[in-house]
Motif scaffolding. Structure first.
Motif, PDB file in Angstrom:
ATOM      1  N   LEU A  76       6.905  -1.903   1.700  1.00 29.96           N
ATOM      2  CA  LEU A  76       7.045  -1.796   0.247  1.00 29.96           C
ATOM      3  C   LEU A  76       5.805  -1.163  -0.382  1.00 29.96           C
ATOM      4  O   LEU A  76       5.912  -0.274  -1.222  1.00 29.96           O
ATOM      5  N   LYS A  77       4.631  -1.623   0.052  1.00 33.16           N
ATOM      6  CA  LYS A  77       3.381  -1.062  -0.474  1.00 33.16           C
ATOM      7  C   LYS A  77       3.250   0.412  -0.123  1.00 33.16           C
ATOM      8  O   LYS A  77       2.758   1.208  -0.920  1.00 33.16           O
ATOM      9  N   LYS A  78       3.708   0.785   1.065  1.00 31.74           N
ATOM     10  CA  LYS A  78       3.669   2.196   1.478  1.00 31.74           C
ATOM     11  C   LYS A  78       4.527   3.034   0.533  1.00 31.74           C
ATOM     12  O   LYS A  78       4.107   4.100   0.091  1.00 31.74           O
ATOM     13  N   TRP A  79       5.728   2.560   0.209  1.00 31.13           N
ATOM     14  CA  TRP A  79       6.604   3.292  -0.712  1.00 31.13           C
ATOM     15  C   TRP A  79       5.989   3.388  -2.105  1.00 31.13           C
ATOM     16  O   TRP A  79       6.153   4.391  -2.791  1.00 31.13           O
ATOM     17  N   ILE A  80       5.267   2.358  -2.513  1.00 32.83           N
ATOM     18  CA  ILE A  80       4.597   2.393  -3.813  1.00 32.83           C
ATOM     19  C   ILE A  80       3.498   3.459  -3.798  1.00 32.83           C
ATOM     20  O   ILE A  80       3.396   4.271  -4.715  1.00 32.83           O
ATOM     21  N   LEU A  81       2.682   3.465  -2.752  1.00 36.09           N
ATOM     22  CA  LEU A  81       1.590   4.429  -2.650  1.00 36.09           C
ATOM     23  C   LEU A  81       2.114   5.861  -2.538  1.00 36.09           C
ATOM     24  O   LEU A  81       1.477   6.804  -3.010  1.00 36.09           O
ATOM     25  N   GLU A  82       3.288   6.020  -1.910  1.00 36.41           N
ATOM     26  CA  GLU A  82       3.909   7.345  -1.788  1.00 36.41           C
ATOM     27  C   GLU A  82       4.612   7.759  -3.081  1.00 36.41           C
ATOM     28  O   GLU A  82       5.173   8.844  -3.164  1.00 36.41           O
ATOM     29  N   GLU A  83       4.599   6.881  -4.073  1.00 30.75           N
ATOM     30  CA  GLU A  83       5.246   7.089  -5.367  1.00 30.75           C
ATOM     31  C   GLU A  83       6.758   7.181  -5.250  1.00 30.75           C
ATOM     32  O   GLU A  83       7.419   7.848  -6.036  1.00 30.75           O
ATOM     33  N   ARG A  84       7.326   6.488  -4.281  1.00 30.32           N
ATOM     34  CA  ARG A  84       8.780   6.414  -4.150  1.00 30.32           C
ATOM     35  C   ARG A  84       9.314   5.246  -4.960  1.00 30.32           C
ATOM     36  O   ARG A  84      10.458   5.268  -5.390  1.00 30.32           O
ATOM     37  N   LEU A  85       8.511   4.202  -5.126  1.00 31.58           N
ATOM     38  CA  LEU A  85       8.879   3.066  -5.967  1.00 31.58           C
ATOM     39  C   LEU A  85       7.966   3.069  -7.188  1.00 31.58           C
ATOM     40  O   LEU A  85       6.749   3.169  -7.062  1.00 31.58           O
ATOM     41  N   ILE A  86       8.586   2.976  -8.357  1.00 33.16           N
ATOM     42  CA  ILE A  86       7.841   2.962  -9.607  1.00 33.16           C
ATOM     43  C   ILE A  86       8.271   1.724 -10.378  1.00 33.16           C
ATOM     44  O   ILE A  86       9.462   1.465 -10.526  1.00 33.16           O
ATOM     45  N   PHE A  87       7.304   0.965 -10.883  1.00 34.33           N
ATOM     46  CA  PHE A  87       7.600  -0.265 -11.578  1.00 34.33           C
ATOM     47  C   PHE A  87       7.403  -0.108 -13.086  1.00 34.33           C
ATOM     48  O   PHE A  87       6.526   0.624 -13.538  1.00 34.33           O
ATOM     49  N   ALA A  88       8.241  -0.796 -13.841  1.00 33.56           N
ATOM     50  CA  ALA A  88       8.171  -0.756 -15.304  1.00 33.56           C
ATOM     51  C   ALA A  88       6.907  -1.469 -15.781  1.00 33.56           C
ATOM     52  O   ALA A  88       6.301  -2.255 -15.048  1.00 33.56           O
ATOM     53  N   GLU A  89       6.556  -1.225 -17.034  1.00 34.64           N
ATOM     54  CA  GLU A  89       5.354  -1.840 -17.605  1.00 34.64           C
ATOM     55  C   GLU A  89       5.419  -3.363 -17.597  1.00 34.64           C
ATOM     56  O   GLU A  89       4.415  -4.025 -17.411  1.00 34.64           O
ATOM     57  N   ASN A  90       6.613  -3.928 -17.800  1.00 40.07           N
ATOM     58  CA  ASN A  90       6.741  -5.385 -17.859  1.00 40.07           C
ATOM     59  C   ASN A  90       6.981  -6.015 -16.487  1.00 40.07           C
ATOM     60  O   ASN A  90       7.251  -7.196 -16.390  1.00 40.07           O
ATOM     61  N   SER A  91       6.837  -5.239 -15.428  1.00 43.66           N
ATOM     62  CA  SER A  91       7.039  -5.754 -14.079  1.00 43.66           C
ATOM     63  C   SER A  91       5.923  -6.736 -13.715  1.00 43.66           C
ATOM     64  O   SER A  91       4.766  -6.532 -14.077  1.00 43.66           O
ATOM     65  N   PRO A  92       6.266  -7.786 -12.979  1.00 35.46           N
ATOM     66  CA  PRO A  92       5.228  -8.728 -12.551  1.00 35.46           C
ATOM     67  C   PRO A  92       4.348  -8.164 -11.441  1.00 35.46           C
ATOM     68  O   PRO A  92       3.295  -8.716 -11.134  1.00 35.46           O
TER      69      PRO A  92
END
Length: 141
Positions: free
Chosen positions: A63-79
């Motif tokens: 999951l962290k890898k996908w975040i760093l690759e910018e494949r997962l983007i979280f909204a401002e109100n995300s925890p």
């Protein structure tokens, strides 16, 4: 020339071309998991990484890898809290905030321009005609 390697995920031999050392079957499985995670996040926007990991049976490392690759983007109100690796500002995805990305891009661009100018000057120096008296000289006898 073939480049046979073992998949780092399943261990099977495959013809490696470029990128991660993962066979096509494992790449397909990872992409299917990504789509499952993406759907889960859309349906459960307030989920935390651990919860996403458990519900989708995906490691938090992936999951962290996908975040760093910018494949997962979280909204401002995300925890889920992600911070810029350079300045610490809260970001939605990736490693750097927009300001730090721009700074890095500008620095890289300036470095490339400086190197191009130095090469152009070096080439121009080599191509300048030599002075007439700089060639071979003959002694008067």
């Amino acid at each position: 020339m073939s480049n046979i390697r073992n998949c780092s995920r399943c261990g099977k031999m495959f013809n490696y071309v470029v990128g991660e050392v993962i066979c096509d079957n494992c790449k397909k499985e990872i992409e299917e998991k990504f789509q499952q995670v993406k759907k889960y996040i859309e349906e459960n926007p307030g989920s935390r990484l651990k919860q996403i990991s458990e519900q989708c049976e995906v490691s938090t490392k992936q999951l962290k890898k996908w975040i760093l690759e910018e494949r997962l983007i979280f909204a401002e109100n995300s925890p889920i809290q992600i911070t810029c690796e350079n300045c610490g500002t809260r970001i939605a995805t990736g490693r750097l905030c927009a300001k730090c990305k721009a700074t890095v891009t500008n620095a890289l661009s300036n470095t490339v321009k400086e190197r191009q100018q130095a090469l152009a000057a070096e080439i121009a120096k080599k191509q300048t005609p030599k002075k007439p008296d700089a060639g071979m000289k003959f002694l008067k006898t």
